[in-house]
Design a protein around this motif. Structure first.
Motif, PDB file in Angstrom:
ATOM      1  N   ASP A   1       0.803  -1.225   0.000  1.00  0.00           N
ATOM      2  CA  ASP A   1       0.000   0.000   0.000  1.00  0.00           C
ATOM      3  C   ASP A   1       0.840   1.282   0.000  1.00  0.00           C
ATOM      4  OD1 ASP A   1      -2.793   1.104   0.190  1.00  0.00           O
ATOM      5  OD2 ASP A   1      -1.915   2.013   1.997  1.00  0.00           O
ATOM      6  N   HIS A   2       2.005   1.263   0.609  1.00  0.00           N
ATOM      7  CA  HIS A   2       2.778   2.501   0.712  1.00  0.00           C
ATOM      8  C   HIS A   2       3.208   3.047  -0.647  1.00  0.00           C
ATOM      9  CE1 HIS A   2       6.785   0.680   0.004  1.00  0.00           C
ATOM     10  NE2 HIS A   2       6.294  -0.367   0.641  1.00  0.00           N
TER      11      HIS A   2
ATOM     12  N   PRO B   1      -0.659   4.877  -1.815  1.00  0.00           N
ATOM     13  CA  PRO B   1      -1.519   4.661  -0.651  1.00  0.00           C
ATOM     14  C   PRO B   1      -3.014   4.642  -0.961  1.00  0.00           C
ATOM     15  CG  PRO B   1       0.145   6.328  -0.201  1.00  0.00           C
ATOM     16  CD  PRO B   1       0.212   6.025  -1.666  1.00  0.00           C
ATOM     17  N   SER B   2      -3.723   3.777  -0.254  1.00  0.00           N
ATOM     18  CA  SER B   2      -5.176   3.735  -0.406  1.00  0.00           C
ATOM     19  C   SER B   2      -5.841   4.789   0.477  1.00  0.00           C
ATOM     20  CB  SER B   2      -5.716   2.345  -0.065  1.00  0.00           C
ATOM     21  OG  SER B   2      -5.345   1.978   1.250  1.00  0.00           O
ATOM     22  N   GLU B   3      -5.173   5.205   1.538  1.00  0.00           N
ATOM     23  CA  GLU B   3      -5.718   6.242   2.413  1.00  0.00           C
ATOM     24  C   GLU B   3      -5.781   7.562   1.636  1.00  0.00           C
ATOM     25  OE1 GLU B   3      -4.566   8.470   6.557  1.00  0.00           O
ATOM     26  OE2 GLU B   3      -3.789   6.440   6.233  1.00  0.00           O
ATOM     27  N   LEU B   4      -6.884   8.266   1.763  1.00  0.00           N
ATOM     28  CA  LEU B   4      -7.193   9.434   0.939  1.00  0.00           C
ATOM     29  C   LEU B   4      -6.101  10.508   0.934  1.00  0.00           C
ATOM     30  CD1 LEU B   4      -9.254  10.844  -0.877  1.00  0.00           C
ATOM     31  CD2 LEU B   4     -10.284  11.796   1.208  1.00  0.00           C
ATOM     32  N   GLN B   5      -5.682  10.989   2.090  1.00  0.00           N
ATOM     33  CA  GLN B   5      -4.745  12.109   2.108  1.00  0.00           C
ATOM     34  C   GLN B   5      -3.338  11.744   1.630  1.00  0.00           C
ATOM     35  OE1 GLN B   5      -5.229  14.145   5.858  1.00  0.00           O
ATOM     36  NE2 GLN B   5      -7.227  14.939   5.253  1.00  0.00           N
ATOM     37  N   PRO B   6      -2.769  10.616   2.058  1.00  0.00           N
ATOM     38  CA  PRO B   6      -1.459  10.261   1.479  1.00  0.00           C
ATOM     39  C   PRO B   6      -1.531  10.027  -0.033  1.00  0.00           C
ATOM     40  CG  PRO B   6      -1.824   9.047   3.509  1.00  0.00           C
ATOM     41  CD  PRO B   6      -3.114   9.739   3.175  1.00  0.00           C
ATOM     42  N   ARG B   7      -2.626   9.426  -0.517  1.00  0.00           N
ATOM     43  CA  ARG B   7      -2.773   9.228  -1.964  1.00  0.00           C
ATOM     44  C   ARG B   7      -2.880  10.575  -2.679  1.00  0.00           C
ATOM     45  NH1 ARG B   7      -5.331   5.215  -6.049  1.00  0.00           N
ATOM     46  NH2 ARG B   7      -4.476   3.757  -4.561  1.00  0.00           N
TER      47      ARG B   7
ATOM     48  N   SER C   1       7.014   6.109  -1.506  1.00  0.00           N
ATOM     49  CA  SER C   1       5.913   5.922  -2.460  1.00  0.00           C
ATOM     50  C   SER C   1       6.452   6.101  -3.876  1.00  0.00           C
ATOM     51  CB  SER C   1       4.791   6.936  -2.202  1.00  0.00           C
ATOM     52  OG  SER C   1       5.207   8.239  -2.590  1.00  0.00           O
TER      53      SER C   1
END
Length: 185
Positions: A26-27, A30-36, A108
């Motif tokens: 995932d890194h 990223p699937s998390e909104l803000q890091p993506r 990333s």
């Protein structure tokens, strides 16, 4: 990139496709909104900033002298280096800030794209890391995350560009010279 009948030609789209296709950790994207969003923001910015300025310095330092048979006029080189320094400062002060990597605590695809663009001018002898402790520390973290061997292998050709340009076919250079002159006149 060709995957069966499916073709992509844009580098950042290829990266995202490959991460998703191969279910990379995932890194990387990223699937998390803000890091993506941070990764996407960097990938959108870099095309007209770090890629453009790094590539221009690379072309002026490595290709121009071979193609034109002379060094780049000082004012053109100074302008290109100034633009590169501005892009590197934005990478350092806006995208990295005080984070280990562009999207946060883990490497990333944004970091991979950024280091690839920075290594182009480095390969021509322009040390963009000089006097930039934050940027140097980030490079070292990217190297460590990728592994020293892979990092070296990925940059092997670019770090030898000055040697490689000495053996370029002169006939091909002469054929390309008029187009090159139009780009830099």
């Amino acid at each position: 990139m060709k995957d069966g009948d499916f073709i992509l030609t844009e580098s950042t789209a290829i990266l995202e496709y490959m991460v998703q296709k191969h279910k990379a950790p995932d890194h990387w994207f990223p699937s998390e909104l803000q890091p993506r969003a941070r990764v996407n923001e960097y990938l959108s910015w870099q095309h007209t900033n770090l890629r453009a300025t790094g590539s221009k310095v690379f072309v002026l330092k490595a290709v121009f002298p071979v193609m034109m048979g002379s060094e780049v006029p000082k004012e053109k080189m100074d302008a290109a280096l100034g633009a590169l320094n501005e892009s590197v400062a934005l990478l350092e002060n806006y995208f990295l800030q005080d984070k280990p990597f562009i999207a946060g605590d883990q490497i990333s695809v944004a970091d991979i794209v950024a280091i690839a663009e920075i290594m182009q001018p480095v390969g021509t002898g322009v040390d963009v890391f000089e006097g930039r402790l934050k940027l140097s520390a980030w490079r070292d973290r990217v190297k460590a995350a990728l592994g020293e061997k892979l990092f070296k292998e990925a940059n092997e050709v670019i770090m030898k560009i000055n040697d490689l340009t000495k053996n370029v076919n002169k006939t091909i250079l002469e054929m390309m010279k008029p187009k090159f002159q139009m780009m830099f006149s």
